[in-house]
Scaffold this active site. Sequence first.
Site, PDB file in Angstrom:
ATOM      1  N   LYS A 193       0.671  -1.318  -0.044  1.00  0.00           N
ATOM      2  CA  LYS A 193       0.001   0.040  -0.016  1.00  0.00           C
ATOM      3  C   LYS A 193       0.471   1.245  -0.078  1.00  0.00           C
ATOM      4  CE  LYS A 193      -2.487   3.115   1.833  1.00  0.00           C
ATOM      5  NZ  LYS A 193      -2.462   4.810   1.269  1.00  0.00           N
ATOM      6  N   GLU A 269       9.118   1.257  10.774  1.00  0.00           N
ATOM      7  CA  GLU A 269      10.093   2.046  11.148  1.00  0.00           C
ATOM      8  C   GLU A 269       9.761   4.109  11.234  1.00  0.00           C
ATOM      9  OE1 GLU A 269      11.669   4.685  10.024  1.00  0.00           O
ATOM     10  OE2 GLU A 269      11.945   3.769   8.062  1.00  0.00           O
ATOM     11  N   CYS A 303      12.778  11.042   7.727  1.00  0.00           N
ATOM     12  CA  CYS A 303      12.590  10.672   9.653  1.00  0.00           C
ATOM     13  C   CYS A 303      13.375  10.994  10.224  1.00  0.00           C
ATOM     14  CB  CYS A 303      11.996   9.432   9.557  1.00  0.00           C
ATOM     15  SG  CYS A 303      12.871   8.064   8.885  1.00  0.00           S
ATOM     16  N   GLU A 404       8.768  16.114  16.037  1.00  0.00           N
ATOM     17  CA  GLU A 404       8.745  16.163  14.238  1.00  0.00           C
ATOM     18  C   GLU A 404       7.648  16.764  13.550  1.00  0.00           C
ATOM     19  OE1 GLU A 404      10.000  12.265  11.820  1.00  0.00           O
ATOM     20  OE2 GLU A 404       8.336  11.782  12.439  1.00  0.00           O
TER      21      GLU A 404
END
Length: 517
Positions: A193, A269, A303, A404
């Site tokens: 996906k 992750e 990330c 973040e």
Amino acid sequence: MASSITVNLMTHQTIARQYDLYINGCWTAPQAGRYRTLCNPATGAPLVTVAEADVADTRRAIAAARTAFDAGGWADMPPGERSRLLHALVDAIEARQAEIADAEMCNAGCTWRKATLMDIPVGLIHFRHFAKLADFDPLEPVPQITFPALAYNVVRREPIGVCGQIIPWNFPFLMAVWKIAPALAAGNTVVLKPASYTPLSAIKLVEAIHETGLLPPGVLNLVTGPGDVVGPELCVNPQVDKVAFTGSTEVGRTVMQQAASTIKKVTLELGGKSPNIILDDADLDVAVDGSLWAVFMHNGQACESGTRLFVPAAIYDPFMERLLDRAARLRVGLPEEGATDLGPLISAGQLQAVEKYIGLGIAEGATPALLGRRPTDPALAHGHFITPTIFTNVHNQMRVAQEEIFGPVLCVIKYAREEEAIAQANDTIYGLAAGVWSANIERAMSVANRLRAGTVWINDYHMIHAEAPFGGYKQSGLGRELGVWGLKEYLETKHIHVDLTRNRSDKFWFDIVAPQA
């Protein structure tokens, strides 16, 4: 059937195409007939339309993967043969790498330099590495057992089964490779996906694989569609044996909760707020340029970006003078232009989120030594562009230093002692990556050993190798990708015990005595 895309790099215009789902070896329309238009984040121009899968479409893909796995053709294939086929798949993908790079640039907004020199070539290297690892011996002998009786023991590595894989929008081709390649190398079947914003390069990858005709139907399936529709079905469906997810920590928690309903194996992750530590003996030119690369590569939309920069008080002023001078010269522009350093952010929503964090940083008391703004260049007016921001006078508990942002925003934190920098670097919910800059490698290694992060770079950043594990500590994830560690995440471990004694008296079984008459 999905058809190719033609891209004019000078205008970003495309010949409009429609892409279907890929299920059971065929391109197939979504059951409800819904499609979504993708737009170029640099220009706002429409690119292509892609299928919007629903739960029924997702279940069709899962059923195809389940049938393909249970039939055993791929799972039971000799490892050497599976390796040979995967190498052939990489050859087919490599033959179309320019086309895939076009798709990556126009759909994900990465620069042409990054797409052609980094994303696609690195992805091919990583895929080929897993093609090589596919030729593994599934049997691992255990030291001979003699007590309580002589026995032969072996550990057998077997594919897990059907793998649901959910990837993000920031590195769509590379993330597709990181999921598909190890799963197939281990003998699993896949339902991939892609992110709703950026499915195009994954579609091109699957197209290249499909055209080889080498994979049995159902081994690889591609389902495009809303994350809140397709994702939950992959997580809760009992026919799916494993879920692999790359994305935010917030969504990772949801994936973990949903997968728990059927006790699925999960690899995650997730996010990061990675520290980048300058030591007082660092080469200033190398450390300055490396720190800019650490945070502003792909506009900070990575990330593991080094978004918290720790600078010692002893060299703070000369370091910051160079940092601000060089950062101000970074060029924001259209991705296809060779001089462009930073392209657009992925979406209008992401641009607004970054601007909100810039405002928050100012409200918290941080000083915008370099303030990010939307460019005035008319050529960039319809894209999601913003120039870099560098905050000074930041303390580690500010939200801009803890959350973040996923944009070109750097927080600089001054420190007095090395132990102070390490303590603050570790003071975060994340633990994905870190950087250390020093002329003394032994000293840098000592710092690296004390950092709670899955990857630590010394005098470099963003260098991810096919042979080395990648993943995070704490709320940056579970499990590892790449290398033999990444392959083993897609393998079950079975212990087989073979008794070698011939006399029943040698066995410690119940001594059942017949009842006396």
